[in-house]
Design a protein around this motif. Structure first.
Motif, mmCIF file in Angstrom:
data_model
loop_
_atom_site.group_PDB
_atom_site.id
_atom_site.type_symbol
_atom_site.label_atom_id
_atom_site.label_comp_id
_atom_site.label_asym_id
_atom_site.label_seq_id
_atom_site.Cartn_x
_atom_site.Cartn_y
_atom_site.Cartn_z
ATOM 1 N N UNK A 109 0.073 8.304 -7.265
ATOM 2 C CA UNK A 109 -0.174 8.322 -8.698
ATOM 3 C C UNK A 109 -0.462 6.764 -9.139
ATOM 4 N N UNK A 110 -1.141 6.372 -10.216
ATOM 5 C CA UNK A 110 -1.495 5.042 -10.500
ATOM 6 C C UNK A 110 0.064 4.565 -11.213
ATOM 7 N N UNK A 135 3.464 0.048 -10.761
ATOM 8 C CA UNK A 135 4.803 -0.480 -10.395
ATOM 9 C C UNK A 135 4.628 -1.530 -9.301
ATOM 10 N N UNK A 136 3.929 -1.300 -8.273
ATOM 11 C CA UNK A 136 3.749 -2.268 -6.917
ATOM 12 C C UNK A 136 3.181 -3.415 -7.243
ATOM 13 N N UNK A 137 1.962 -3.392 -8.073
ATOM 14 C CA UNK A 137 1.183 -4.658 -8.535
ATOM 15 C C UNK A 137 2.091 -5.398 -9.852
ATOM 16 N N UNK A 138 2.926 -4.842 -10.486
ATOM 17 C CA UNK A 138 3.483 -5.376 -11.573
ATOM 18 C C UNK A 138 2.234 -5.690 -12.599
ATOM 19 N N UNK A 139 1.531 -4.688 -12.747
ATOM 20 C CA UNK A 139 0.121 -5.030 -13.802
ATOM 21 C C UNK A 139 0.383 -3.976 -14.775
ATOM 22 N N UNK A 156 -17.244 -9.259 -6.815
ATOM 23 C CA UNK A 156 -17.071 -10.453 -5.871
ATOM 24 C C UNK A 156 -17.207 -10.112 -4.426
ATOM 25 N N UNK A 157 -17.291 -8.683 -4.291
ATOM 26 C CA UNK A 157 -17.266 -8.385 -2.857
ATOM 27 C C UNK A 157 -16.030 -8.571 -2.159
ATOM 28 N N UNK A 158 -14.939 -8.575 -2.971
ATOM 29 C CA UNK A 158 -13.783 -9.101 -2.393
ATOM 30 C C UNK A 158 -12.729 -7.897 -2.471
ATOM 31 N N UNK A 159 -12.558 -7.446 -1.453
ATOM 32 C CA UNK A 159 -11.632 -6.037 -1.647
ATOM 33 C C UNK A 159 -10.060 -6.205 -1.781
ATOM 34 N N UNK A 160 -9.714 -7.579 -2.309
ATOM 35 C CA UNK A 160 -8.623 -7.645 -2.918
ATOM 36 C C UNK A 160 -7.647 -6.644 -3.007
ATOM 37 N N UNK A 161 -8.016 -6.276 -4.222
ATOM 38 C CA UNK A 161 -6.453 -5.069 -4.896
ATOM 39 C C UNK A 161 -6.956 -3.733 -4.172
ATOM 40 N N UNK A 162 -8.391 -3.721 -3.695
ATOM 41 C CA UNK A 162 -8.657 -2.257 -3.131
ATOM 42 C C UNK A 162 -8.184 -2.229 -1.600
#
Lengths: 164, 370
Positions: A106-107, A112-116, A131-137
């Motif tokens: 669940x989101x 909680x994990x990202x603290x955002x 940016x074709x950067x899968x960072x958070x994905x």
């Protein structure tokens, strides 16, 4: 002006308020062409997302060839089984213009994990897409979306990002 | 960016704090009479102090003291951050028995925690020592000036003086102006004077405004000022068909006053976006920005205003409209409640409410703003 049905555009159907707020954040990113994106009100459950898709968007997608749909659902740790159940309800002719994304559980867990905040998550995901950067994905709560993203971005990136 | 507003003993605000820390845009929701418009009025006090006129009676009426409790001081404070400097400005008013107008009890301005000036009644003390007397009914902030090269006080005054506080009445936006003005009225009746002033000073902003309008009004072509009378100018707007048939119908030009209420709001929004720049960000409070728009227009209109924050601007709105409310999130929505006209406004962030499902349905069930 509202979404132009004759031009390439996207409708998003969020399962719940958390997903809707992630979408709000996505729209806030400076490079997102928000005028090509419409957001459906909260569906109220992943099953209802599919109901709404079938009741309201199947015909819409057929009527308007430039339209696309992204459904945002919670996978509730059901992974591919849920994806498979959802995909069974998407007509084959519409599959190239219909996409399914969401957190592995669940989101709230991702938040909680990202603290955002949810909006910050949405804006970060937009940034990564642009940016074709899968960072958070690539986060464990989202990584199961990668193959769907690879299918989706070539189609949607020119629509939802200005200058793409 | 405004971080915090504190108001006490002003209309329905008693010990009222709005904590905007980290919120570049925010929505205020609440029932009628909950105090949403009073927030705009309170912001207007800060703006009036920075714009002038300089006399207390021009911004504070004795009837503004909460339930006529004139024996208690009325207090306004604001904390804000501009170009990484933290400002704190506070001013308090008293209304002594037998007087005909309120007067200033104390006033202070701090930048990064250091006092620029403090004031007790009619005595003003500057940070470097000098003191001087000042009429009790005149604010000190507008008359404090800095040495050339220093800038924070002027920066604060400019920020508030240019704050946009809006509750537009499109019927009052005639499109006619005899002068220029950088001070937009709350009802936007002098919109044309504002547009005129912006374009005279920054002609290149025309393209920004026109580009915005072409996105939201598909047949918008251009606008121009046409002389009317001895000193007047009338704003005229040209429309033309786009696409394959452009040569079949000639363009049409209309007086601005002939536009719909919603189209006038598009002009307002376009101009606000055009004046918002990273080096001069705008603060915009818009009371019910959805008021004059058709249902499908609201979503993008609100997102466009919220995206002022991408250029360091700040946007606050009030709304009763589901589409506008949905474009904000729990983290940037505040709920104003007030039990009766005898009780003060209570502010709570929406994130403190444990509603389930869709916010709009929760509002309809009185779970949130009841």
């Amino acid at each position: 002006m509202s979404v132009n049905r004759e031009k390439p555009h996207l409708w998003a159907i969020p399962e719940d308020k958390a997903n809707a707020q992630i979408l709000n954040g996505f729209l806030m990113h400076y490079s997102v062409n928000f005028r090509a994106i419409g957001i459906n009100p909260v569906a109220g459950g992943w099953g209802r997302v599919l109901d709404i898709f079938e009741e309201e968007y199947v015909q819409y997608l057929r009527n308007y060839p430039a339209s696309h749909v992204v459904m945002l659902i919670d996978f509730d740790e059901k992974g591919e089984a849920r994806r498979s159940r959802c995909e069974q309800r998407i007509p084959n002719d519409l599959k190239p213009r219909t996409f399914l994304l969401g957190t592995s559980d669940a989101p709230e867990d991702l938040k909680k994990a990202l603290n955002l905040t949810f909006e910050q998550i949405g804006e970060a995901l937009a940034q990564d897409c642009s940016r074709d950067d899968l960072g958070h994905w690539g986060h464990p709560h989202l990584a199961h979306n990668l193959s769907e993203l690879q299918r989706m971005l070539p189609t949607l990136k020119p629509i939802i990002f200005q200058g793409s | 960016m405004i971080e915090r507003i504190y108001v006490h003993n002003y209309r329905c605000f008693e010990n009222f704090t709005l904590d905007l820390t980290g919120r570049k845009s925010a929505l205020i929701i609440g029932k009628n009479g909950a105090g949403k418009s009073t927030l705009m009025n309170a912001l207007g006090v800060f703006r009036s102090i920075c714009r002038g006129p300089n006399l207390v009676k021009e911004w504070i009426d004795p009837s503004d003291f909460t339930q006529n409790r004139t024996e208690i001081p009325m207090r306004f404070e604001v904390d804000l951050t501009l170009t990484k400097k933290r400002f704190h400005y506070a001013i308090a008013f008293e209304y002594p028995l037998g007087f005909h107008q309120a007067r200033i009890l104390d006033e202070e301005l701090l930048v990064d925690g250091k006092a620029v000036f403090t004031r007790e009644r009619n005595q003003v003390s500057l940070h470097n020592g000098p003191t001087f007397g000042l009429d009790w009914h005149v604010a000190a902030l507008p008359i404090i000036n800095e040495r050339p090269g220093e800038g924070p006080v002027q920066q604060l005054k400019s920020y508030f003086a240019s704050a946009i506080l809006l509750s537009p009445v499109p019927g009052e936006m005639s499109g006619f102006a005899e002068e220029e003005s950088f001070e937009l009225h709350v009802n936007a009746s002098n919109f044309t004077a504002w547009l005129n002033a912006v374009l005279i000073r920054y002609p290149a902003r025309y393209n920004d405004i026109a580009n915005y309008l072409q996105l939201v009004i598909p047949d918008f072509a251009s606008f121009e000022f046409v002389p009317r009378g001895e000193r007047g100018k009338q704003l005229r707007v040209q429309f033309e068909e786009r696409g394959m048939n452009t040569d079949t119908k000639p363009p049409i030009t209309l007086d601005f006053k002939k536009l719909s209420d919603g189209e006038k709001c598009f002009f307002l929004s376009a101009l606000i976006a055009a004046v918002n720049r990273p080096d001069s960000p705008v603060f915009c409070f818009w009371d019910e920005p959805d008021s004059h728009l058709s249902l499908p227009e609201i979503n993008h209109f609100i997102v466009a205003l919220r995206r002022l924050t991408n250029q360091h601007g700040q946007f606050l709105a009030t709304s009763h409209h589901p589409e506008a409310i949905r474009r904000f999130s729990d983290e940037n929505t505040f709920v104003f409640t007030r039990n009766s006209h005898l009780e003060p406004t209570i502010v709570r962030p929406l994130s403190e409410f444990s509603y389930s499902g869709d916010l709009i349905e929760a509002i309809l069930r009185n779970e949130v703003i009841g």
